[in-house]
Design an enzyme around this catalytic site. Structure first.
Site, mmCIF file in Angstrom:
data_model
loop_
_atom_site.group_PDB
_atom_site.id
_atom_site.type_symbol
_atom_site.label_atom_id
_atom_site.label_comp_id
_atom_site.label_asym_id
_atom_site.label_seq_id
_atom_site.Cartn_x
_atom_site.Cartn_y
_atom_site.Cartn_z
ATOM 1 N N ASP A 32 55.630 41.884 30.755
ATOM 2 C CA ASP A 32 55.096 41.478 29.452
ATOM 3 C C ASP A 32 53.882 40.589 29.702
ATOM 4 O OD1 ASP A 32 56.746 41.158 26.415
ATOM 5 O OD2 ASP A 32 54.839 40.139 26.763
ATOM 6 N N LEU A 34 52.865 38.478 27.459
ATOM 7 C CA LEU A 34 53.125 37.322 26.592
ATOM 8 C C LEU A 34 52.057 37.155 25.504
ATOM 9 C CD1 LEU A 34 54.440 34.734 29.249
ATOM 10 C CD2 LEU A 34 55.750 36.327 27.844
ATOM 11 N N ALA A 74 53.517 46.974 23.430
ATOM 12 C CA ALA A 74 52.463 47.562 22.595
ATOM 13 C C ALA A 74 51.838 46.456 21.773
ATOM 14 C CB ALA A 74 53.045 48.618 21.651
ATOM 15 N N TYR A 139 46.979 53.069 15.137
ATOM 16 C CA TYR A 139 48.264 52.719 15.761
ATOM 17 C C TYR A 139 49.211 53.928 15.757
ATOM 18 C CZ TYR A 139 52.973 50.678 15.903
ATOM 19 O OH TYR A 139 54.288 50.403 16.203
HETATM 20 N N1 LIG Z 1 59.150 46.048 14.682
HETATM 21 C C1 LIG Z 1 59.152 47.256 14.118
HETATM 22 O O1 LIG Z 1 59.604 47.433 12.983
HETATM 23 C C2 LIG Z 1 58.619 48.454 14.879
HETATM 24 C C3 LIG Z 1 58.535 49.672 14.200
HETATM 25 C C4 LIG Z 1 58.041 50.785 14.873
HETATM 26 C C5 LIG Z 1 57.703 50.691 16.211
HETATM 27 N N2 LIG Z 1 57.783 49.481 16.842
HETATM 28 C C6 LIG Z 1 57.436 49.450 18.271
HETATM 29 O O2 LIG Z 1 58.477 48.767 18.971
HETATM 30 C C7 LIG Z 1 57.924 48.083 20.089
HETATM 31 C C8 LIG Z 1 58.308 46.611 20.059
HETATM 32 O O3 LIG Z 1 57.770 46.032 18.876
HETATM 33 P P1 LIG Z 1 58.131 44.550 18.388
HETATM 34 O O4 LIG Z 1 58.281 44.601 16.923
HETATM 35 O O5 LIG Z 1 59.238 43.984 19.216
HETATM 36 O O6 LIG Z 1 56.738 43.805 18.676
HETATM 37 P P2 LIG Z 1 56.422 42.545 19.609
HETATM 38 O O7 LIG Z 1 54.965 42.264 19.404
HETATM 39 O O8 LIG Z 1 57.384 41.446 19.346
HETATM 40 O O9 LIG Z 1 56.689 43.118 21.063
HETATM 41 C C9 LIG Z 1 55.689 43.763 21.845
HETATM 42 C C10 LIG Z 1 55.698 43.115 23.202
HETATM 43 O O10 LIG Z 1 54.708 43.763 24.017
HETATM 44 C C11 LIG Z 1 53.971 42.769 24.738
HETATM 45 N N3 LIG Z 1 52.657 43.308 25.052
HETATM 46 C C12 LIG Z 1 51.620 43.571 24.215
HETATM 47 N N4 LIG Z 1 50.556 44.037 24.910
HETATM 48 C C13 LIG Z 1 50.935 44.081 26.214
HETATM 49 C C14 LIG Z 1 50.274 44.457 27.415
HETATM 50 N N5 LIG Z 1 49.004 44.894 27.417
HETATM 51 N N6 LIG Z 1 50.972 44.361 28.564
HETATM 52 C C15 LIG Z 1 52.252 43.915 28.595
HETATM 53 N N7 LIG Z 1 52.920 43.530 27.493
HETATM 54 C C16 LIG Z 1 52.266 43.618 26.318
HETATM 55 C C17 LIG Z 1 53.918 41.575 23.785
HETATM 56 O O11 LIG Z 1 53.662 40.347 24.426
HETATM 57 C C18 LIG Z 1 55.328 41.628 23.159
HETATM 58 O O12 LIG Z 1 56.244 40.874 23.933
HETATM 59 C C19 LIG Z 1 56.416 48.333 20.038
HETATM 60 O O13 LIG Z 1 56.108 49.428 20.869
HETATM 61 C C20 LIG Z 1 56.170 48.692 18.574
HETATM 62 O O14 LIG Z 1 55.003 49.468 18.425
HETATM 63 C C21 LIG Z 1 58.229 48.359 16.212
#
Ligand SMILES: NC(=O)c1ccc[n+]([C@@H]2O[C@H](COP(=O)([O-])OP(=O)(O)OC[C@H]3O[C@@H](n4cnc5c(N)ncnc54)[C@H](O)[C@@H]3O)[C@@H](O)[C@H]2O)c1
Length: 325
Positions: A32, A34, A74, A139
Protein backbone atom coordinates in the site's frame (compact mmCIF):
# COMPACT_ATOMS: atom_id res chain seq x y z
CA UNK A 1 -0.52 -21.68 6.92
CA UNK A 2 -1.65 -19.83 3.79
CA UNK A 3 0.23 -16.67 2.79
CA UNK A 4 -1.54 -13.79 1.10
CA UNK A 5 -0.63 -10.49 -0.47
CA UNK A 6 -3.31 -7.81 -0.11
CA UNK A 7 -2.71 -4.74 -2.26
CA UNK A 8 -4.51 -1.71 -0.85
CA UNK A 9 -4.69 -3.60 2.46
CA UNK A 10 -4.38 -0.43 4.56
CA UNK A 11 -7.56 1.01 3.03
CA UNK A 12 -11.19 0.68 4.04
CA UNK A 13 -12.13 -2.69 2.50
CA UNK A 14 -8.58 -4.05 2.44
CA UNK A 15 -8.02 -3.59 6.16
CA UNK A 16 -11.19 -5.51 7.02
CA UNK A 17 -9.98 -8.32 4.77
CA UNK A 18 -6.55 -8.28 6.40
CA UNK A 19 -8.18 -8.49 9.85
CA UNK A 20 -10.22 -11.51 8.77
CA UNK A 21 -7.29 -13.33 7.12
CA UNK A 22 -4.89 -12.68 9.99
CA UNK A 23 -7.61 -13.60 12.49
CA UNK A 24 -7.98 -16.97 10.73
CA UNK A 25 -4.27 -17.65 11.07
CA UNK A 26 -2.99 -16.66 7.62
CA UNK A 27 0.28 -14.80 7.05
CA UNK A 28 -0.59 -11.48 5.46
CA UNK A 29 1.58 -9.07 3.54
CA UNK A 30 0.17 -5.69 2.51
CA UNK A 31 1.34 -3.53 -0.38
CA UNK A 32 0.00 0.00 0.00
CA UNK A 33 1.31 3.48 -0.73
CA UNK A 34 -0.75 4.91 2.16
CA UNK A 35 -2.24 7.56 -0.13
CA UNK A 36 -5.70 7.00 1.34
CA UNK A 37 -4.96 3.95 3.48
CA UNK A 38 -3.67 4.20 7.04
CA UNK A 39 -1.04 2.22 8.86
CA UNK A 40 -3.26 2.30 11.99
CA UNK A 41 -5.89 0.25 10.13
CA UNK A 42 -3.62 -2.79 10.10
CA UNK A 43 -3.31 -5.47 12.78
CA UNK A 44 0.19 -5.98 14.22
CA UNK A 45 0.41 -9.41 12.58
CA UNK A 46 0.32 -7.96 9.04
CA UNK A 47 3.55 -6.93 7.30
CA UNK A 48 3.28 -3.63 5.47
CA UNK A 49 5.30 -2.85 2.36
CA UNK A 50 4.91 0.83 1.52
CA UNK A 51 5.09 1.01 -2.26
CA UNK A 52 3.38 1.66 -5.55
CA UNK A 53 1.18 -1.05 -7.05
CA UNK A 54 1.89 0.34 -10.53
CA UNK A 55 5.61 -0.33 -10.14
CA UNK A 56 6.25 -3.82 -11.60
CA UNK A 57 9.42 -4.50 -9.58
CA UNK A 58 7.73 -3.60 -6.30
CA UNK A 59 4.76 -5.84 -7.08
CA UNK A 60 6.95 -8.77 -8.14
CA UNK A 61 8.95 -8.55 -4.91
CA UNK A 62 5.77 -8.27 -2.81
CA UNK A 63 4.27 -11.33 -4.53
CA UNK A 64 7.24 -13.60 -3.79
CA UNK A 65 6.23 -16.68 -1.82
CA UNK A 66 2.51 -16.00 -1.48
CA UNK A 67 -0.27 -18.51 -2.19
CA UNK A 68 -2.81 -15.94 -3.32
CA UNK A 69 -3.16 -12.24 -4.04
CA UNK A 70 -6.11 -9.97 -3.26
CA UNK A 71 -5.78 -6.85 -5.39
CA UNK A 72 -7.68 -3.91 -3.93
CA UNK A 73 -5.24 -1.02 -4.39
CA UNK A 74 -6.74 1.73 -6.52
CA UNK A 75 -7.54 5.40 -6.60
CA UNK A 76 -11.13 4.67 -5.68
CA UNK A 77 -12.60 7.96 -6.77
CA UNK A 78 -14.60 8.86 -9.85
CA UNK A 79 -13.89 12.55 -9.19
CA UNK A 80 -10.12 12.06 -9.02
CA UNK A 81 -10.19 9.97 -12.18
CA UNK A 82 -11.93 12.88 -13.91
CA UNK A 83 -9.35 15.39 -12.64
CA UNK A 84 -6.26 13.27 -13.30
CA UNK A 85 -7.32 10.87 -16.06
CA UNK A 86 -3.88 9.56 -16.96
CA UNK A 87 -2.55 9.48 -13.40
CA UNK A 88 -5.45 7.38 -12.09
CA UNK A 89 -5.29 5.19 -15.19
CA UNK A 90 -1.65 4.42 -14.37
CA UNK A 91 -2.64 3.15 -10.92
CA UNK A 92 -6.07 1.66 -11.63
CA UNK A 93 -5.36 -0.20 -14.86
CA UNK A 94 -1.54 -0.17 -14.79
CA UNK A 95 -1.57 -1.48 -11.21
CA UNK A 96 -3.95 -4.30 -12.14
CA UNK A 97 -1.75 -5.33 -15.06
CA UNK A 98 1.34 -5.19 -12.83
CA UNK A 99 -0.41 -7.54 -10.38
CA UNK A 100 -1.55 -9.96 -13.11
CA UNK A 101 1.93 -9.92 -14.66
CA UNK A 102 3.63 -10.71 -11.33
CA UNK A 103 1.00 -13.41 -10.70
CA UNK A 104 1.75 -15.07 -14.04
CA UNK A 105 5.45 -15.14 -13.26
CA UNK A 106 4.80 -16.86 -9.94
CA UNK A 107 1.61 -18.87 -10.66
CA UNK A 108 -0.40 -17.00 -8.03
CA UNK A 109 -4.25 -16.85 -8.14
CA UNK A 110 -5.71 -13.34 -7.99
CA UNK A 111 -8.98 -12.00 -6.61
CA UNK A 112 -9.40 -8.35 -7.55
CA UNK A 113 -11.80 -5.48 -6.93
CA UNK A 114 -13.87 -4.40 -9.88
CA UNK A 115 -16.86 -2.11 -9.53
CA UNK A 116 -20.52 -1.59 -10.39
CA UNK A 117 -19.16 1.47 -12.23
CA UNK A 118 -18.48 -0.85 -15.20
CA UNK A 119 -22.24 -0.88 -15.91
CA UNK A 120 -22.80 2.87 -16.12
CA UNK A 121 -26.49 3.75 -16.19
CA UNK A 122 -28.10 0.36 -16.73
CA UNK A 123 -31.81 0.41 -17.67
CA UNK A 124 -32.49 -3.12 -16.43
CA UNK A 125 -32.58 -3.52 -12.66
CA UNK A 126 -31.44 -5.49 -10.75
CA UNK A 127 -28.25 -5.60 -12.81
CA UNK A 128 -26.92 -9.05 -13.65
CA UNK A 129 -23.36 -9.81 -14.74
CA UNK A 130 -24.55 -10.28 -18.32
CA UNK A 131 -25.83 -6.68 -18.58
CA UNK A 132 -24.00 -4.48 -21.09
CA UNK A 133 -20.98 -2.66 -19.70
CA UNK A 134 -21.07 1.04 -20.56
CA UNK A 135 -18.95 2.91 -18.02
CA UNK A 136 -19.66 6.61 -17.58
CA UNK A 137 -16.37 7.45 -15.90
CA UNK A 138 -12.67 6.98 -16.51
CA UNK A 139 -12.65 5.07 -13.22
CA UNK A 140 -15.29 2.62 -14.50
CA UNK A 141 -13.48 2.28 -17.83
CA UNK A 142 -10.27 1.29 -16.02
CA UNK A 143 -12.15 -1.23 -13.88
CA UNK A 144 -13.60 -2.75 -17.06
CA UNK A 145 -10.15 -2.69 -18.65
CA UNK A 146 -8.86 -4.60 -15.63
CA UNK A 147 -11.48 -7.28 -16.21
CA UNK A 148 -10.46 -7.60 -19.87
CA UNK A 149 -6.80 -7.98 -18.93
CA UNK A 150 -7.75 -10.49 -16.24
CA UNK A 151 -9.55 -12.56 -18.88
CA UNK A 152 -6.39 -12.51 -21.02
CA UNK A 153 -4.30 -13.39 -17.96
CA UNK A 154 -6.39 -16.53 -17.47
CA UNK A 155 -6.77 -17.53 -21.12
CA UNK A 156 -3.27 -16.82 -22.32
CA UNK A 157 -1.04 -16.85 -19.25
CA UNK A 158 -2.87 -19.34 -17.01
CA UNK A 159 -3.56 -16.96 -14.11
CA UNK A 160 -6.72 -18.09 -12.30
CA UNK A 161 -8.64 -15.02 -11.20
CA UNK A 162 -11.96 -13.68 -9.96
CA UNK A 163 -13.15 -10.09 -10.34
CA UNK A 164 -15.73 -8.82 -7.91
CA UNK A 165 -17.95 -5.93 -8.96
CA UNK A 166 -18.60 -4.21 -5.65
CA UNK A 167 -21.71 -2.04 -5.37
CA UNK A 168 -21.92 0.57 -2.56
CA UNK A 169 -19.77 -0.87 0.20
CA UNK A 170 -20.16 0.69 3.64
CA UNK A 171 -18.83 0.07 7.12
CA UNK A 172 -16.46 1.24 9.82
CA UNK A 173 -13.25 3.02 8.66
CA UNK A 174 -14.86 4.39 5.53
CA UNK A 175 -13.69 7.82 4.49
CA UNK A 176 -16.68 10.20 4.74
CA UNK A 177 -15.50 11.59 1.39
CA UNK A 178 -16.09 8.22 -0.30
CA UNK A 179 -18.32 8.60 -3.36
CA UNK A 180 -19.83 5.19 -2.64
CA UNK A 181 -21.15 5.34 0.88
CA UNK A 182 -19.51 8.37 2.49
CA UNK A 183 -23.08 9.65 2.49
CA UNK A 184 -23.69 7.42 5.53
CA UNK A 185 -21.09 9.19 7.69
CA UNK A 186 -22.25 12.58 6.39
CA UNK A 187 -25.93 11.89 7.20
CA UNK A 188 -25.00 10.45 10.61
CA UNK A 189 -23.08 13.65 11.42
CA UNK A 190 -25.96 15.88 10.29
CA UNK A 191 -28.47 13.89 12.36
CA UNK A 192 -26.29 14.05 15.46
CA UNK A 193 -25.94 17.80 15.17
CA UNK A 194 -29.73 18.05 14.88
CA UNK A 195 -29.40 19.40 11.33
CA UNK A 196 -31.59 18.48 8.36
CA UNK A 197 -30.25 15.73 6.13
CA UNK A 198 -29.21 17.21 2.81
CA UNK A 199 -29.95 15.11 -0.28
CA UNK A 200 -29.16 15.70 -3.94
CA UNK A 201 -32.38 16.22 -5.89
CA UNK A 202 -35.40 14.50 -4.36
CA UNK A 203 -33.40 11.75 -2.62
CA UNK A 204 -35.30 9.12 -4.58
CA UNK A 205 -32.11 7.69 -6.10
CA UNK A 206 -31.62 4.06 -5.11
CA UNK A 207 -28.39 2.29 -4.29
CA UNK A 208 -27.38 -1.21 -3.26
CA UNK A 209 -25.59 -0.81 0.08
CA UNK A 210 -23.50 -3.85 0.93
CA UNK A 211 -21.82 -4.27 4.32
CA UNK A 212 -18.05 -4.56 4.31
CA UNK A 213 -18.28 -7.84 6.27
CA UNK A 214 -20.23 -9.35 3.35
CA UNK A 215 -17.62 -8.06 0.91
CA UNK A 216 -14.85 -9.70 2.94
CA UNK A 217 -16.80 -12.98 2.92
CA UNK A 218 -17.10 -12.75 -0.89
CA UNK A 219 -13.39 -12.01 -1.33
CA UNK A 220 -12.38 -15.00 0.79
CA UNK A 221 -14.90 -17.32 -0.86
CA UNK A 222 -13.64 -16.24 -4.29
CA UNK A 223 -10.07 -17.07 -3.28
CA UNK A 224 -11.30 -20.44 -2.02
CA UNK A 225 -12.74 -21.05 -5.47
CA UNK A 226 -9.43 -20.61 -7.32
CA UNK A 227 -6.63 -20.92 -4.78
CA UNK A 228 -5.93 -21.53 -1.11
CA UNK A 229 -9.09 -23.09 0.27
CA UNK A 230 -9.13 -21.18 3.50
CA UNK A 231 -6.98 -18.88 5.50
CA UNK A 232 -6.18 -21.58 8.05
CA UNK A 233 -3.98 -23.35 5.55
CA UNK A 234 -6.02 -25.95 3.68
CA UNK A 235 -4.99 -25.64 0.04
CA UNK A 236 -7.50 -26.80 -2.53
CA UNK A 237 -6.34 -28.24 -5.83
CA UNK A 238 -6.04 -25.28 -8.21
CA UNK A 239 -8.84 -25.33 -10.76
CA UNK A 240 -8.25 -25.01 -14.48
CA UNK A 241 -7.28 -21.33 -14.80
CA UNK A 242 -10.38 -19.27 -15.38
CA UNK A 243 -11.47 -15.66 -15.17
CA UNK A 244 -14.74 -15.24 -13.32
CA UNK A 245 -16.65 -12.03 -12.60
CA UNK A 246 -19.40 -11.59 -10.01
CA UNK A 247 -21.48 -8.81 -8.54
CA UNK A 248 -21.06 -8.23 -4.82
CA UNK A 249 -24.32 -6.64 -3.71
CA UNK A 250 -27.50 -7.37 -1.78
CA UNK A 251 -30.17 -7.09 -4.48
CA UNK A 252 -31.99 -4.61 -2.23
CA UNK A 253 -32.74 -1.10 -3.49
CA UNK A 254 -32.48 1.54 -0.78
CA UNK A 255 -33.40 5.09 -1.63
CA UNK A 256 -31.27 7.87 -0.18
CA UNK A 257 -34.36 9.05 1.74
CA UNK A 258 -34.87 5.54 3.17
CA UNK A 259 -31.21 5.48 4.18
CA UNK A 260 -31.65 8.74 6.08
CA UNK A 261 -34.75 7.30 7.79
CA UNK A 262 -32.84 4.16 8.85
CA UNK A 263 -30.04 6.25 10.32
CA UNK A 264 -32.49 8.54 12.10
CA UNK A 265 -34.26 5.50 13.58
CA UNK A 266 -30.92 4.36 15.04
CA UNK A 267 -30.59 7.79 16.66
CA UNK A 268 -34.15 7.43 17.99
CA UNK A 269 -35.66 10.15 15.82
CA UNK A 270 -36.89 11.00 12.36
CA UNK A 271 -34.93 12.64 9.59
CA UNK A 272 -35.81 16.10 8.31
CA UNK A 273 -34.84 16.02 4.63
CA UNK A 274 -33.60 19.13 2.80
CA UNK A 275 -33.57 18.71 -0.96
CA UNK A 276 -30.64 20.30 -2.78
CA UNK A 277 -29.84 20.62 -6.46
CA UNK A 278 -29.59 17.33 -8.34
CA UNK A 279 -26.04 16.25 -9.24
CA UNK A 280 -25.48 16.36 -12.97
CA UNK A 281 -25.03 12.84 -14.35
CA UNK A 282 -26.19 11.19 -11.12
CA UNK A 283 -27.35 7.63 -11.84
CA UNK A 284 -30.96 7.25 -10.71
CA UNK A 285 -30.99 3.56 -9.85
CA UNK A 286 -28.19 1.10 -9.20
CA UNK A 287 -29.13 -2.25 -7.72
CA UNK A 288 -27.29 -5.46 -8.40
CA UNK A 289 -28.41 -9.05 -8.67
CA UNK A 290 -26.45 -11.16 -6.16
CA UNK A 291 -27.68 -14.59 -7.35
CA UNK A 292 -24.68 -15.68 -9.43
CA UNK A 293 -22.19 -14.87 -6.65
CA UNK A 294 -24.36 -16.57 -4.04
CA UNK A 295 -24.60 -19.73 -6.09
CA UNK A 296 -20.96 -19.89 -7.21
CA UNK A 297 -19.34 -18.75 -3.98
CA UNK A 298 -21.84 -20.22 -1.50
CA UNK A 299 -22.52 -16.86 0.16
CA UNK A 300 -25.14 -16.49 2.89
CA UNK A 301 -27.83 -13.80 3.13
CA UNK A 302 -26.56 -10.21 3.32
CA UNK A 303 -26.25 -8.31 6.57
CA UNK A 304 -29.46 -6.29 7.10
CA UNK A 305 -28.88 -2.57 6.51
CA UNK A 306 -29.93 -1.62 10.03
CA UNK A 307 -27.40 -4.01 11.61
CA UNK A 308 -24.65 -2.75 9.32
CA UNK A 309 -25.50 0.87 10.05
CA UNK A 310 -25.42 0.14 13.79
CA UNK A 311 -21.83 -1.02 13.27
CA UNK A 312 -20.94 2.26 11.55
CA UNK A 313 -22.62 4.21 14.35
CA UNK A 314 -20.63 2.32 17.01
CA UNK A 315 -17.43 3.10 15.11
CA UNK A 316 -18.33 6.78 14.80
CA UNK A 317 -19.11 6.83 18.56
CA UNK A 318 -15.74 5.30 19.37
CA UNK A 319 -14.04 7.96 17.19
CA UNK A 320 -15.89 10.73 19.01
CA UNK A 321 -14.87 9.27 22.37
CA UNK A 322 -11.23 9.21 21.22
CA UNK A 323 -11.45 12.82 20.01
CA UNK A 324 -12.72 13.90 23.43
CA UNK A 325 -9.92 12.17 25.39
N1 LIG B 1 -15.87 1.29 -1.41
C1 LIG B 1 -16.69 0.89 -2.38
O1 LIG B 1 -17.91 0.98 -2.27
C2 LIG B 1 -16.12 0.30 -3.66
C3 LIG B 1 -17.02 0.01 -4.69
C4 LIG B 1 -16.52 -0.52 -5.88
C5 LIG B 1 -15.18 -0.83 -5.99
N2 LIG B 1 -14.33 -0.53 -4.96
C6 LIG B 1 -12.92 -0.90 -5.13
O2 LIG B 1 -12.50 -1.60 -3.96
C7 LIG B 1 -11.12 -1.34 -3.73
C8 LIG B 1 -10.90 -0.82 -2.31
O3 LIG B 1 -11.61 0.40 -2.17
P1 LIG B 1 -11.80 1.15 -0.77
O4 LIG B 1 -13.17 1.67 -0.73
O5 LIG B 1 -11.31 0.29 0.35
O6 LIG B 1 -10.84 2.42 -0.99
P2 LIG B 1 -9.56 2.90 -0.16
O7 LIG B 1 -9.14 4.18 -0.79
O8 LIG B 1 -9.86 2.91 1.30
O9 LIG B 1 -8.50 1.75 -0.45
C9 LIG B 1 -7.61 1.77 -1.55
C10 LIG B 1 -6.23 1.50 -1.01
O10 LIG B 1 -5.31 1.50 -2.12
C11 LIG B 1 -4.14 2.24 -1.75
N3 LIG B 1 -3.51 2.75 -2.96
C12 LIG B 1 -3.95 3.73 -3.79
N4 LIG B 1 -3.06 3.94 -4.79
C13 LIG B 1 -2.05 3.06 -4.59
C14 LIG B 1 -0.83 2.79 -5.27
N5 LIG B 1 -0.48 3.47 -6.38
N6 LIG B 1 -0.03 1.83 -4.77
C15 LIG B 1 -0.36 1.13 -3.65
N7 LIG B 1 -1.49 1.35 -2.96
C16 LIG B 1 -2.32 2.30 -3.43
C17 LIG B 1 -4.66 3.34 -0.82
O11 LIG B 1 -3.67 3.89 0.02
C18 LIG B 1 -5.75 2.58 -0.04
O12 LIG B 1 -5.20 1.97 1.12
C19 LIG B 1 -10.68 -0.37 -4.82
O13 LIG B 1 -10.11 -1.11 -5.88
C20 LIG B 1 -11.99 0.27 -5.27
O14 LIG B 1 -11.89 0.76 -6.58
C21 LIG B 1 -14.77 0.03 -3.80
Amino acid sequence: MARFLVTGGAGFIGSHLVDALAGAGAKVRVLDDLSTGRRENLPAAARLIVGDVADPGTVRAAMAGVDGCFHLAAIASVARAAEDWLGTHRVNLGGTIAVLDAARARGVPVVYASSAAVYGDCPDQPITETAPTRPLSAYGADKLGGELHAAVAARVFGVANVGLRFFNVYGPRQDPGSPYSGVISIFAGQLRRGEPVEVFGDGGQTRDFVAVADVVAALRAAMGRIGPGDAAGRITTPAVPQALVFNVCTGIATSIRALAAELAALEGGTAVIREGPARPGDIRHSVGCPDAARAALGLGPPMPLRAGLAGVRAWLDAGLRLERT
